[in-house]
Design a protein around this motif. Structure first.
Motif, short mmCIF file in Angstrom:
data_model
loop_
_atom_site.label_atom_id
_atom_site.label_comp_id
_atom_site.label_asym_id
_atom_site.label_seq_id
_atom_site.Cartn_x
_atom_site.Cartn_y
_atom_site.Cartn_z
N MET A 30 58.56 -7.88 152.33
CA MET A 30 59.03 -8.95 151.42
C MET A 30 57.83 -9.80 151.00
SD MET A 30 62.00 -11.82 152.02
CE MET A 30 61.35 -12.28 153.63
N ALA A 31 57.57 -9.88 149.71
CA ALA A 31 56.46 -10.67 149.20
C ALA A 31 56.75 -12.16 149.34
CB ALA A 31 56.18 -10.30 147.76
N PHE A 32 55.70 -12.93 149.56
CA PHE A 32 55.87 -14.37 149.78
C PHE A 32 56.53 -15.05 148.59
CE2 PHE A 32 54.09 -18.74 149.79
CZ PHE A 32 54.68 -19.19 150.98
N LEU A 33 56.05 -14.75 147.39
CA LEU A 33 56.56 -15.43 146.20
C LEU A 33 57.96 -14.99 145.81
CD1 LEU A 33 53.42 -15.64 143.89
CD2 LEU A 33 54.52 -17.50 145.14
N THR A 34 58.39 -13.83 146.28
CA THR A 34 59.72 -13.32 145.92
C THR A 34 60.69 -13.37 147.10
OG1 THR A 34 59.08 -11.03 146.42
CG2 THR A 34 58.76 -11.81 144.16
N ARG A 35 60.38 -14.17 148.10
CA ARG A 35 61.19 -14.16 149.32
C ARG A 35 62.63 -14.61 149.07
NH1 ARG A 35 61.13 -18.52 152.82
NH2 ARG A 35 60.56 -17.10 154.49
N TYR A 36 62.87 -15.43 148.05
CA TYR A 36 64.24 -15.89 147.77
C TYR A 36 64.97 -14.97 146.80
CZ TYR A 36 62.70 -19.99 150.24
OH TYR A 36 62.22 -20.82 151.22
N VAL A 37 64.23 -14.02 146.22
CA VAL A 37 64.84 -12.97 145.42
C VAL A 37 65.14 -11.76 146.29
CG1 VAL A 37 64.52 -11.40 143.47
CG2 VAL A 37 63.70 -13.77 143.31
N ASP A 38 64.19 -11.42 147.15
CA ASP A 38 64.36 -10.28 148.05
C ASP A 38 65.52 -10.49 149.02
OD1 ASP A 38 62.18 -9.21 146.83
OD2 ASP A 38 60.76 -9.75 148.40
N ASP A 39 65.73 -11.75 149.42
CA ASP A 39 66.86 -12.09 150.28
C ASP A 39 67.53 -13.33 149.70
OD1 ASP A 39 68.69 -12.80 152.19
OD2 ASP A 39 67.27 -12.97 153.84
N ASP A 40 68.63 -13.13 148.99
CA ASP A 40 69.31 -14.25 148.35
C ASP A 40 70.56 -14.68 149.12
OD1 ASP A 40 70.96 -12.13 147.85
OD2 ASP A 40 71.06 -12.42 145.68
N SER A 41 70.60 -14.35 150.41
CA SER A 41 71.76 -14.72 151.22
C SER A 41 71.84 -16.24 151.37
CB SER A 41 71.68 -14.07 152.61
OG SER A 41 70.50 -14.45 153.28
N ARG A 42 73.07 -16.74 151.41
CA ARG A 42 73.31 -18.18 151.48
C ARG A 42 73.27 -18.65 152.93
NH1 ARG A 42 76.19 -21.99 148.30
NH2 ARG A 42 76.52 -20.31 146.79
N PRO A 43 72.39 -19.59 153.26
CA PRO A 43 72.37 -20.13 154.62
C PRO A 43 73.43 -21.22 154.78
CG PRO A 43 70.70 -21.21 153.33
CD PRO A 43 71.34 -20.19 152.42
N THR A 44 73.78 -21.53 156.01
CA THR A 44 74.63 -22.69 156.25
C THR A 44 73.77 -23.94 156.18
OG1 THR A 44 74.27 -22.68 158.64
CG2 THR A 44 76.09 -21.32 157.79
N VAL A 45 74.40 -25.07 155.95
CA VAL A 45 73.65 -26.32 155.88
C VAL A 45 72.96 -26.58 157.22
CG1 VAL A 45 73.84 -28.82 155.62
CG2 VAL A 45 75.14 -27.31 154.12
N GLY A 46 73.66 -26.29 158.30
CA GLY A 46 73.09 -26.52 159.63
C GLY A 46 71.86 -25.68 159.89
N SER A 47 71.91 -24.39 159.52
CA SER A 47 70.76 -23.53 159.75
C SER A 47 69.59 -23.93 158.86
CB SER A 47 71.14 -22.06 159.51
OG SER A 47 71.45 -21.83 158.14
N ALA A 48 69.89 -24.38 157.63
CA ALA A 48 68.83 -24.82 156.73
C ALA A 48 68.14 -26.07 157.28
CB ALA A 48 69.39 -25.09 155.34
N LEU A 49 68.93 -27.01 157.79
CA LEU A 49 68.36 -28.23 158.37
C LEU A 49 67.50 -27.89 159.58
CD1 LEU A 49 71.38 -30.70 158.12
CD2 LEU A 49 69.26 -30.76 156.80
N ARG A 50 67.98 -26.97 160.40
CA ARG A 50 67.21 -26.56 161.57
C ARG A 50 65.88 -25.93 161.16
NH1 ARG A 50 70.72 -23.55 163.57
NH2 ARG A 50 69.96 -21.55 162.77
N ASP A 51 65.93 -25.09 160.13
CA ASP A 51 64.71 -24.45 159.66
C ASP A 51 63.73 -25.47 159.07
OD1 ASP A 51 65.53 -21.99 160.49
OD2 ASP A 51 66.06 -21.24 158.51
N ILE A 52 64.25 -26.47 158.38
CA ILE A 52 63.38 -27.52 157.83
C ILE A 52 62.60 -28.20 158.95
CG2 ILE A 52 63.35 -29.79 156.73
CD1 ILE A 52 65.63 -28.84 154.94
N VAL A 53 63.30 -28.52 160.02
CA VAL A 53 62.65 -29.20 161.15
C VAL A 53 61.62 -28.30 161.82
CG1 VAL A 53 63.00 -30.21 163.44
CG2 VAL A 53 64.60 -30.74 161.57
N VAL A 54 62.03 -27.07 162.12
CA VAL A 54 61.18 -26.16 162.90
C VAL A 54 60.03 -25.60 162.08
CG1 VAL A 54 61.13 -23.97 164.15
CG2 VAL A 54 63.04 -25.55 164.47
#
Length: 228
Positions: free
Chosen positions: A1-25
């Motif tokens: 998965m290329a860095f610039l296309t990471r949100y195209v290569d995987d367009d799965s929807r995260p939960t708000v909780g998992s997104a917040l956790r990833d922001i912190v970590v």
């Protein structure tokens, strides 16, 4: 998965909780290390490096070459990095990207970038105390240390994330033009801040460092799955 296309290569929807956790970590915690590096550089400039007095020649040379035309042009460039302008552009772009992609987890990337950048900048200026260059200042001097440049950091963080998002534009010509514009804007802001006597060269360079790293952290904040 290329860095610039990471949100195209995987367009799965995260939960708000998992997104917040990833922001912190994946964004906030690494930004602490960035803050330590920036403060460390600042303390070296204040202490052993003696303020890098040789930088003053750059500011004095730019002051000597000022003209009414360039004063007006650089005023516009400098304002592009103002807090209210950066926030305003960010809000508009977050809303536009959300509307176009229907992916809130992608749309918030510019906001993450400038939020982290601003936090690192404010906390860094709180423990460094570098004076502005000893030349005439053409902009009002905010009550913060000259080091690092907040204008350069903010514009770099914002427009680098927007440049990355431009890579999703299908029209090659439009993609190229918008990418170049996004990459050039922080350079114009940096030159304006030097020309207008608001920062030393190292203030601007570390501002770039802050913005680039924060843009990277924001773009990389969400865990994505590699394609099989």
């Amino acid at each position: 998965m290329a860095f610039l296309t990471r949100y195209v290569d995987d367009d799965s929807r995260p939960t708000v909780g998992s997104a917040l956790r990833d922001i912190v970590v994946r964004a906030v915690l690494p930004a602490i290390a960035l803050w330590l590096v920036i403060v460390g550089i600042g303390k070296l400039i204040e202490g052993p490096l003696g303020g890098l007095e040789g930088e003053s020649s750059i500011n004095k040379s730019l002051q000597a070459g000022r003209t009414a035309t360039w004063d007006a042009v650089t005023m516009v460039w400098s304002h592009i990095g103002n807090t209210e302008i950066v926030i305003g552009v960010c809000v508009v772009m977050v809303a536009l990207i959300w509307w176009l992609t229907k992916q809130w987890w992608v749309a918030i990337i510019p906001a993450i970038a400038i939020a982290i950048q601003a936090t690192v900048f404010v906390l860094a200026t709180a423990v460094t105390g570098r004076d502005r260059p000893q030349v005439e200042h053409l902009d009002p001097a905010p009550p913060t240390s000259s080091y690092p440049s907040g204008h350069v950091g903010a514009s770099t963080a914002l427009y680098l994330t927007l440049a990355a998002m431009c890579q999703r534009i299908p029209n090659k010509g439009l993609r190229y033009v918008l990418t170049v514009i996004c990459l050039v804007i922080p350079l114009l802001v940096a030159y304006a801040r030097l020309y207008r006597g608001m920062h030393h060269l190292t203030d601007v360079l570390v501002g770039f460092l802050n913005g680039i790293v924060c843009a990277f952290l924001a773009w990389n904040y969400l865990r994505r799955r590699r394609k099989a």
